[in-house]
Design an enzyme around this catalytic site. Structure first.
Site, short mmCIF file in Angstrom:
data_model
loop_
_atom_site.label_atom_id
_atom_site.label_comp_id
_atom_site.label_asym_id
_atom_site.label_seq_id
_atom_site.Cartn_x
_atom_site.Cartn_y
_atom_site.Cartn_z
CB THR A 251 -0.92 0.01 1.23
OG1 THR A 251 -1.97 0.93 1.00
CG2 THR A 251 -0.19 0.41 2.49
CB SER B 79 -1.68 5.44 -7.96
OG SER B 79 -2.18 6.43 -8.84
CB CYS C 212 4.09 2.32 -6.59
SG CYS C 212 4.17 0.87 -5.52
CB THR D 161 0.41 2.57 -5.07
OG1 THR D 161 1.42 2.26 -4.11
CG2 THR D 161 -0.41 3.75 -4.58
#
EC number: 3.4.25.2
Length: 179
Positions: free
Chosen positions: A6, A164, A167, A170
């Site tokens: 996360t 996001s 990654c 994410t």
């Protein structure tokens, strides 16, 4: 296999505090199990925000323990964080938990880890998790160069959006909480 991965980002800016987290839960290194997990939560009568990165089951255990410490110390964020870190580090079962927490109230922002660390950042910005470094860099740039035109919640959301895009652990299903 564990469920994890996360990104959590938190910022203090212009008298406000905001935390954002993505919604992706990953099984191992290759399977997305959930897109809409909520890893940022309000605690202690909505006066504290906490976010976790790491193993989901471990994080829920830490949320419960942290909330108990907040209640025990009447909402004193720093004391609750230090007490949790001490317990986490010294308890043989808790020591095996694989998660990190960012906790904040209107005045204080802290990183709490299982190694007993409680860290308050110099610049009012923290990020953890797989996309943490991307979010941290984006958040610092946003605060430094657009801070006068953005609110804390906007900095938090945009930092997560940028993370996001970089990654793979994410996603862009973002939860933002603001104090």
């Amino acid at each position: 296999m564990e469920l994890h991965a996360t990104t959590i980002f938190a910022v203090q800016h212009d008298g406000k505090a905001a935390m954002a987290g993505d919604g992706q839960v990953t099984l191992g290194e290759s399977v997305v199990m959930k897109h809409t997990a909520k890893k940022v939560r309000r605690l202690f009568h909505d006066k504290v925000i906490a976010g976790f990165a790491g193993s989901v089951a471990d994080a829920f255990t830490l949320f419960e323990k942290f909330e108990a410490k907040l209640n025990e110390y009447n909402g004193n964020l720093e004391r609750a964080a230090v007490e949790l870190a001490q317990q986490w580090r010294s308890d043989s079962v808790l020591r095996k938990l694989e998660a990190m927490l960012i906790v904040m109230d209107k005045d204080t922002l802290l990183l709490v880890s299982g190694t007993g660390e409680v860290i308050e950042p110099d610049d009012g910005i923290l990020a953890i998790g797989s996309g943490g470094n991307y979010a941290l860099a984006a958040g610092r740039a946003l605060k430094r160069h657009n801070g006068g035109q953005m609110e804390a919640k906007d900095i938090a959301r945009h930092a997560l959006e940028i993370a996001s895009e970089i990654c793979v652990f994410t996603n862009d299903h973002i939860t933002v909480e603001e104090l």
